[in-house]
Design an enzyme around this catalytic site. Structure first.
Site, PDB file in Angstrom:
ATOM      1  N   GLU A 237      37.929  79.971  26.276  1.00 32.98           N
ATOM      2  CA  GLU A 237      38.270  79.135  27.437  1.00 32.98           C
ATOM      3  C   GLU A 237      38.920  77.834  26.998  1.00 32.98           C
ATOM      4  OE1 GLU A 237      38.717  76.450  30.335  1.00 32.98           O
ATOM      5  OE2 GLU A 237      37.236  76.026  28.804  1.00 32.98           O
TER       6      GLU A 237
ATOM      7  N   ASP B 206      33.063  80.668  24.122  1.00 29.70           N
ATOM      8  CA  ASP B 206      33.577  79.989  22.921  1.00 29.70           C
ATOM      9  C   ASP B 206      33.045  78.567  22.763  1.00 29.70           C
ATOM     10  OD1 ASP B 206      35.111  79.498  25.291  1.00 29.70           O
ATOM     11  OD2 ASP B 206      36.634  78.519  24.063  1.00 29.70           O
TER      12      ASP B 206
HETATM   13 ZN   LIG Z   1      35.278  72.304  27.632  1.00 24.14          ZN
HETATM   14 ZN   LIG Z   2      33.752  74.409  29.526  1.00 23.79          ZN
END
Ligand SMILES: [Zn+2]
Ligand SMILES: [Zn+2]
Length: 390
Positions: free
Chosen positions: A135, A78
């Site tokens: 994440e 991401d």
């Molecule tokens: Zn980051």
């Molecule tokens: Zn990262």
């Protein structure tokens, strides 16, 4: 064994993949394009792919030989909700979206390792290539674990990397124990009584109360946290009011809390609420505190860390593998995978003099493509070491 020759030959292609991901960044759980590309590439190399974990997450499975041993290698996909300020040909094509943490590079690195391992098959066992979404705050790694990642794809151990722009290219931090902090969110709403700014005595001013809460909270770091431990409390948003001559009826404070020890985390959660509620009550106002535990600390398992260090040393040379370093107060949702399986998270240097070491989450950050073959060689060396033939 420095960067593996066959992987060095893949570097130009890995760079193309990385720059393509960079130009088309996608937010957490929306990585449809990225996930499609990863799946197609894995398939074209004869790697079985399983999609749909945590919406856009996927796992590639590569088996060789008859051994029951298995390993998990993880990358995140991401981007961040920010606008890129770089003027490079592969700059983000989407306003307000940017790969400012290098997850484009992590994805390309793991793809390079997958291709090498699929072509050379110099191992005996099963490799699981884990491509996770979200994440950056969404906890996509945790969602994959909750959805049965390690039941469906058993891994004896799981390994991840993160690029580190503060560390020279060709070096790596491979440190046992706590390497990254627990990362939590706090939101405080103070409710008073609004009114005319010239008649403060007829109001209960939430701005003044919020300011006192903000200052008092810093005492938790300086007075309640063991000086040899660490904690961060950053109130990053303080919002109230809409006119210069009106006292508003509410004020909202939001921020992040980072801790290394469970007891410090518990203390922060408990005391932030007590301080906000107590100060508000002293002024006949109320405070509503919502404390959200996002990511636990990232704790490397000692034995797997030693194994990761051995593989890193094969690629970088033992002198370039740093085995001792203080933790970083950033957070990582790879922590959830390390709670479910033993493993290690390695910080890999990507700094070069010409690049100036722009930190991650900065609008001028860019992943250093020179790190791609280094990271892929590390993953490949780790697999060949952990799943040896014969
Ligand atoms: Zn980051
Ligand atoms: Zn990262």
């Amino acid at each position: 064994m420095p960067v593996l020759n066959r992987i060095a030959a893949l570097a130009p292609e890995m760079t193309e993949w990385r720059q393509d991901f960079h130009a088309h960044p996608e937010l957490g759980f929306e990585e449809h394009r990225t996930s499609d590309i990863v799946a197609r590439k894995l398939e074209s190399w004869g790697i079985e792919e399983h999609r749909g974990l945590a919406t856009t997450g996927l796992v590639g499975v590569l088996r060789n030989g008859g051994s029951g041993r298995s390993i998990g290698l993880r990358a995140d996909m991401d981007c961040l909700p920010m606008t890129e300020q770089n003027d490079v040909p592969h700059r983000s094509t989407v306003p307000g979206r940017m790969h400012a943490c290098g997850h484009d590079g992590h994805t390309a690195t793991l793809l390079g390792a997958a291709r090498y391992l699929a072509e050379t098959r110099n191992f005996d066992g099963t490799v699981h290539f884990i491509f996770q979404p979200a994440e950056e705050g969404g906890g996509g790694g945790n969602v994959m674990v909750q959805e049965g990642l390690f039941e469906r794809f058993p891994c004896d151990a799981v390994y991840g990397i993160h690029n580190d722009p503060t560390l020279p290219l060709g070096e790596a931090k491979v440190v046992p124990g706590t390497v990254l902090a627990a990362s939590d969110r706090v939101s405080i709403t103070i409710r008073g009584i609004g009114g005319h700014a010239a008649r403060p005595h007829a109001t209960i001013d939430p701005v003044l109360i919020g300011a006192q809460v903000l200052v008092a909270l810093q005492g938790l770091v300086s007075r309640r946290t063991d000086p040899l431990d660490s904690a961060v409390l950053s109130i990053t948003m303080f919002q109230a009011g809409s006119a210069m001559n009106v006292i508003p009826d509410a004020a909202e404070l939001k921020g992040t809390v980072r801790t290394l020890q469970p007891e410090t985390r518990d203390m922060m959660e408990r005391r932030i609420a007590q301080i906000a509620e107590g100060i508000a009550a002293a002024h006949e106002a109320t405070a509503e505190v919502v404390y959200t535990r996002l990511y636990p600390p990232t704790v490397n398992h000692p034995e797997e860390t030693a194994r990761a260090a051995r593989a890193a040393a094969k690629v970088l040379g033992a002198a370039k593998v740093i085995g001792e370093a203080p933790p970083i107060m950033g957070g990582e949702d790879f922590s959830f995978m390390l709670l479910a399986r033993p493993g290690a998270f390695v910080m890999m240097g990507q700094q070069e003099a010409a690049r100036g070491g722009v930190p991650v989450h900065h609008p001028r950050y860019d992943f250093n493509d020179a790190m791609l073959p280094v990271g892929a060689s590390y993953f490949a060396a780790l697999v060949e070491q952990e799943l040896p033939r014969g």
